[in-house]
Enzyme design. Sequence first.
Site, PDB file in Angstrom:
ATOM      1  N   ASP A  98       0.799  -1.232   0.000  1.00 42.74           N
ATOM      2  CA  ASP A  98       0.000   0.000   0.000  1.00 42.74           C
ATOM      3  C   ASP A  98       0.833   1.286   0.000  1.00 42.74           C
ATOM      4  O   ASP A  98       0.278   2.377  -0.120  1.00 42.74           O
ATOM      5  CB  ASP A  98      -0.981  -0.003   1.200  1.00 42.74           C
ATOM      6  CG  ASP A  98      -0.276  -0.142   2.550  1.00 42.74           C
ATOM      7  OD1 ASP A  98      -0.865  -0.743   3.468  1.00 42.74           O
ATOM      8  OD2 ASP A  98       0.868   0.338   2.703  1.00 42.74           O
ATOM      9  N   HIS A 146       6.611  -7.622  -1.493  1.00 45.25           N
ATOM     10  CA  HIS A 146       5.594  -8.110  -2.434  1.00 45.25           C
ATOM     11  C   HIS A 146       5.230  -7.084  -3.485  1.00 45.25           C
ATOM     12  O   HIS A 146       4.207  -7.219  -4.168  1.00 45.25           O
ATOM     13  CB  HIS A 146       4.340  -8.543  -1.664  1.00 45.25           C
ATOM     14  CG  HIS A 146       4.610  -9.659  -0.713  1.00 45.25           C
ATOM     15  ND1 HIS A 146       3.828  -9.893   0.397  1.00 45.25           N
ATOM     16  CD2 HIS A 146       5.587 -10.591  -0.674  1.00 45.25           C
ATOM     17  CE1 HIS A 146       4.304 -10.940   1.060  1.00 45.25           C
ATOM     18  NE2 HIS A 146       5.387 -11.372   0.437  1.00 45.25           N
ATOM     19  N   THR A 203       1.335  -9.241  11.217  1.00 50.86           N
ATOM     20  CA  THR A 203       1.315 -10.260  10.160  1.00 50.86           C
ATOM     21  C   THR A 203       0.859 -11.597  10.734  1.00 50.86           C
ATOM     22  O   THR A 203       1.200 -11.961  11.842  1.00 50.86           O
ATOM     23  CB  THR A 203       2.694 -10.406   9.483  1.00 50.86           C
ATOM     24  OG1 THR A 203       2.609 -11.407   8.454  1.00 50.86           O
ATOM     25  CG2 THR A 203       3.801 -10.762  10.465  1.00 50.86           C
ATOM     26  N   ALA A 249      -0.936  -2.115  16.380  1.00 46.02           N
ATOM     27  CA  ALA A 249       0.320  -1.456  15.990  1.00 46.02           C
ATOM     28  C   ALA A 249       0.272   0.038  16.290  1.00 46.02           C
ATOM     29  O   ALA A 249       1.240   0.602  16.827  1.00 46.02           O
ATOM     30  CB  ALA A 249       0.553  -1.686  14.491  1.00 46.02           C
TER      31      ALA A 249
HETATM   32  C1  BV8 Z   1       7.614 -17.787  -3.416  1.00 42.71           C
HETATM   33  C2  BV8 Z   1       0.166 -10.307  -3.303  1.00 42.71           C
HETATM   34  C3  BV8 Z   1       9.203 -19.135  -4.511  1.00 42.71           C
HETATM   35  C4  BV8 Z   1      -1.252 -10.150  -3.422  1.00 42.71           C
HETATM   36  C5  BV8 Z   1       0.986 -11.705  -1.614  1.00 42.71           C
HETATM   37  C6  BV8 Z   1       3.022 -24.612   0.211  1.00 42.71           C
HETATM   38  C7  BV8 Z   1       3.429 -24.549   1.534  1.00 42.71           C
HETATM   39  C8  BV8 Z   1       4.131 -23.443   2.018  1.00 42.71           C
HETATM   40  C9  BV8 Z   1       4.439 -22.385   1.169  1.00 42.71           C
HETATM   41  C10 BV8 Z   1       4.018 -22.477  -0.132  1.00 42.71           C
HETATM   42  C11 BV8 Z   1       3.334 -23.556  -0.627  1.00 42.71           C
HETATM   43  N1  BV8 Z   1       3.065 -23.333  -1.947  1.00 42.71           N
HETATM   44  C12 BV8 Z   1       3.576 -22.133  -2.311  1.00 42.71           C
HETATM   45  C13 BV8 Z   1       4.161 -21.626  -1.218  1.00 42.71           C
HETATM   46  C14 BV8 Z   1       4.809 -20.376  -1.138  1.00 42.71           C
HETATM   47  C15 BV8 Z   1       3.748 -19.277  -1.080  1.00 42.71           C
HETATM   48  C16 BV8 Z   1       3.091 -19.266   0.278  1.00 42.71           C
HETATM   49  O1  BV8 Z   1       3.675 -18.770   1.232  1.00 42.71           O
HETATM   50  N2  BV8 Z   1       1.883 -19.831   0.393  1.00 42.71           N
HETATM   51  C17 BV8 Z   1       1.262 -19.892   1.712  1.00 42.71           C
HETATM   52  C18 BV8 Z   1      -0.009 -19.065   1.723  1.00 42.71           C
HETATM   53  C19 BV8 Z   1       0.999 -21.358   2.028  1.00 42.71           C
HETATM   54  N3  BV8 Z   1       4.550 -18.099  -1.259  1.00 42.71           N
HETATM   55  C20 BV8 Z   1       4.769 -17.678  -2.514  1.00 42.71           C
HETATM   56  O2  BV8 Z   1       4.277 -18.155  -3.511  1.00 42.71           O
HETATM   57  C21 BV8 Z   1       5.755 -16.525  -2.601  1.00 42.71           C
HETATM   58  N4  BV8 Z   1       6.710 -16.821  -3.628  1.00 42.71           N
HETATM   59  O3  BV8 Z   1       7.672 -18.452  -2.415  1.00 42.71           O
HETATM   60  O4  BV8 Z   1       8.489 -17.939  -4.488  1.00 42.71           O
HETATM   61  C22 BV8 Z   1       8.252 -20.149  -5.059  1.00 42.71           C
HETATM   62  C23 BV8 Z   1       7.951 -20.114  -6.393  1.00 42.71           C
HETATM   63  C24 BV8 Z   1       7.088 -21.075  -6.897  1.00 42.71           C
HETATM   64  C25 BV8 Z   1       6.488 -22.041  -6.051  1.00 42.71           C
HETATM   65  C26 BV8 Z   1       6.778 -22.036  -4.675  1.00 42.71           C
HETATM   66  C27 BV8 Z   1       7.652 -21.085  -4.167  1.00 42.71           C
HETATM   67  C28 BV8 Z   1       5.017 -15.253  -2.971  1.00 42.71           C
HETATM   68  C29 BV8 Z   1       4.322 -14.752  -1.733  1.00 42.71           C
HETATM   69  C30 BV8 Z   1       3.701 -13.395  -2.034  1.00 42.71           C
HETATM   70  C31 BV8 Z   1       2.257 -13.608  -2.315  1.00 42.71           C
HETATM   71  N5  BV8 Z   1       1.659 -12.324  -2.517  1.00 42.71           N
HETATM   72  N6  BV8 Z   1       0.433 -10.572  -1.917  1.00 42.71           N
HETATM   73  C32 BV8 Z   1      -1.573  -8.756  -3.012  1.00 42.71           C
HETATM   74  O5  BV8 Z   1      -1.178  -8.310  -1.910  1.00 42.71           O
HETATM   75  O6  BV8 Z   1      -2.247  -8.115  -3.828  1.00 42.71           O
HETATM   76  S1  BV8 Z   1       0.866 -12.288  -0.051  1.00 42.71           S
HETATM   77  C33 BV8 Z   1      -0.341 -11.507   0.824  1.00 42.71           C
HETATM   78  O7  BV8 Z   1      -0.260 -12.070   2.140  1.00 42.71           O
HETATM   79  C34 BV8 Z   1      -0.130 -10.013   1.048  1.00 42.71           C
HETATM   80  O8  BV8 Z   1       0.901  -9.445   0.310  1.00 42.71           O
HETATM   81  C35 BV8 Z   1       0.231  -9.905   2.520  1.00 42.71           C
HETATM   82  O9  BV8 Z   1       1.239  -9.011   2.713  1.00 42.71           O
HETATM   83  C36 BV8 Z   1       0.694 -11.277   2.805  1.00 42.71           C
HETATM   84  C37 BV8 Z   1       0.758 -11.709   4.227  1.00 42.71           C
HETATM   85  O10 BV8 Z   1      -0.463 -11.429   4.848  1.00 42.71           O
HETATM   86  P1  BV8 Z   1      -0.380 -10.521   6.183  1.00 42.71           P
HETATM   87  O11 BV8 Z   1       0.361  -9.288   5.856  1.00 42.71           O
HETATM   88  O12 BV8 Z   1       0.156 -11.352   7.293  1.00 42.71           O
HETATM   89  O13 BV8 Z   1      -1.896 -10.154   6.398  1.00 42.71           O
HETATM   90  P2  BV8 Z   1      -3.040 -11.062   7.043  1.00 42.71           P
HETATM   91  O14 BV8 Z   1      -4.345 -10.456   6.672  1.00 42.71           O
HETATM   92  O15 BV8 Z   1      -2.771 -12.494   6.738  1.00 42.71           O
HETATM   93  O16 BV8 Z   1      -2.817 -10.888   8.621  1.00 42.71           O
HETATM   94  C38 BV8 Z   1      -3.040  -9.622   9.213  1.00 42.71           C
HETATM   95  C39 BV8 Z   1      -2.533  -9.718  10.637  1.00 42.71           C
HETATM   96  O17 BV8 Z   1      -2.637  -8.425  11.242  1.00 42.71           O
HETATM   97  C40 BV8 Z   1      -3.341 -10.667  11.515  1.00 42.71           C
HETATM   98  O18 BV8 Z   1      -2.442 -11.474  12.256  1.00 42.71           O
HETATM   99  C41 BV8 Z   1      -4.119  -9.731  12.448  1.00 42.71           C
HETATM  100  O19 BV8 Z   1      -4.291 -10.298  13.735  1.00 42.71           O
HETATM  101  C42 BV8 Z   1      -3.190  -8.557  12.526  1.00 42.71           C
HETATM  102  N7  BV8 Z   1      -3.832  -7.273  12.834  1.00 42.71           N
HETATM  103  C43 BV8 Z   1      -5.103  -6.864  12.563  1.00 42.71           C
HETATM  104  N8  BV8 Z   1      -5.266  -5.590  12.997  1.00 42.71           N
HETATM  105  C44 BV8 Z   1      -4.071  -5.188  13.522  1.00 42.71           C
HETATM  106  C45 BV8 Z   1      -3.162  -6.251  13.416  1.00 42.71           C
HETATM  107  N9  BV8 Z   1      -1.899  -6.170  13.853  1.00 42.71           N
HETATM  108  C46 BV8 Z   1      -1.506  -5.014  14.423  1.00 42.71           C
HETATM  109  N10 BV8 Z   1      -2.321  -3.940  14.550  1.00 42.71           N
HETATM  110  C47 BV8 Z   1      -3.608  -3.997  14.114  1.00 42.71           C
HETATM  111  N11 BV8 Z   1      -4.420  -2.926  14.247  1.00 42.71           N
END
Ligand code: BV8
Length: 240
Positions: A103, A118, A187, A230
């Site tokens: 963002d 990302h 996160t 945060a």
């Molecule tokens: C890669 C783009 C090599 C979209 C994003 C199988 C098992 C394990 C891993 C993998 C798998 N298969 C593939 C993978 C790897 C995969 C992955 O991790 N999958 C997971 C889901 C299982 N990763 C990838 O593919 C990455 N590339 O590894 O390359 C590769 C190549 C080929 C094959 C394999 C590997 C690419 C990852 C990037 C993906 N793109 N975004 C977009 O944003 O438009 S990820 C997406 O999730 C966002 O970018 C975001 O940043 C990210 C993480 O989410 P969070 O930021 O944590 O947000 P979330 O909503 O989840 O949580 C919010 C938190 O805030 C909560 O905990 C909440 O309690 C807290 N909160 C709420 N309010 C507050 C607060 N905290 C503080 N204050 C508050 N007020």
Amino acid sequence: MADIDTVRERVAGAKRLAVLTGAGMSAESGVPTFRGPGGLWRNHRAEDLATPEAFSRDPKLVWEWYDMRRTKVAQAAPNAGHHALVALENRLPGFSLITQNVDGLHRLAGSTDPVEMHGNIWKVRCTACNGITEDRRVPIPIPPSCNVCGALLRPHIVWFGESLDADVLERAFAAFEYCDVALIVGTSGVVQPAASLAGLARRVGAFVAEINPEPTPATEAVDVALLGKAGEILPQLVPG
Ligand code: BV8
Ligand code: ZN
């Protein structure tokens, strides 16, 4: 000593502070998170939107999702948490900010060099000539086309299954490998490789604190988990 005092003291004495932020950092700015209540992915599956397959299958749907998010981000302002991280950057000798957020709010708050793991929602990349440009049109014409070659533009964002930029990875891992204090903020710790950074800091003996209103998979591995927002906790960590 209360947990927050311990963390404040460790931050004040940090030689190299590494901070990782996620979508929770921007929640208080009105930018919805992905996996929480009301999260962006509640009514869609991430696999249906944030993957190259989804984009080649239905670029219009994916662009409609990003246009909606760009509209929300355009109305968002950095919150007290973003500003607190700028204050820490200005006060501490060694400071690295690694964000998963697309963002741009850290830079808008004044962070000088946030590593955007990302990508950035305001950047677009041509699917043919690979030109990367900043495009702040809200709404953006759907589907947008490249000014140079006319081909379809995509968001310059890393989707699932896509590799991260090599030097972004290098900088992110170096920050946590050489830090003596690390903060993991807002996160859910499920997306790799970002989710592995907290464990890396622990392995090298850094003091690691988490800031999140909820426990996450990282919680039992950190030294201190500050349960809260945060925007409320980070300002309390800025040395007086
Ligand atoms: C890669 C783009 C090599 C979209 C994003 C199988 C098992 C394990 C891993 C993998 C798998 N298969 C593939 C993978 C790897 C995969 C992955 O991790 N999958 C997971 C889901 C299982 N990763 C990838 O593919 C990455 N590339 O590894 O390359 C590769 C190549 C080929 C094959 C394999 C590997 C690419 C990852 C990037 C993906 N793109 N975004 C977009 O944003 O438009 S990820 C997406 O999730 C966002 O970018 C975001 O940043 C990210 C993480 O989410 P969070 O930021 O944590 O947000 P979330 O909503 O989840 O949580 C919010 C938190 O805030 C909560 O905990 C909440 O309690 C807290 N909160 C709420 N309010 C507050 C607060 N905290 C503080 N204050 C508050 N007020
Ligand atoms: Zn082009």
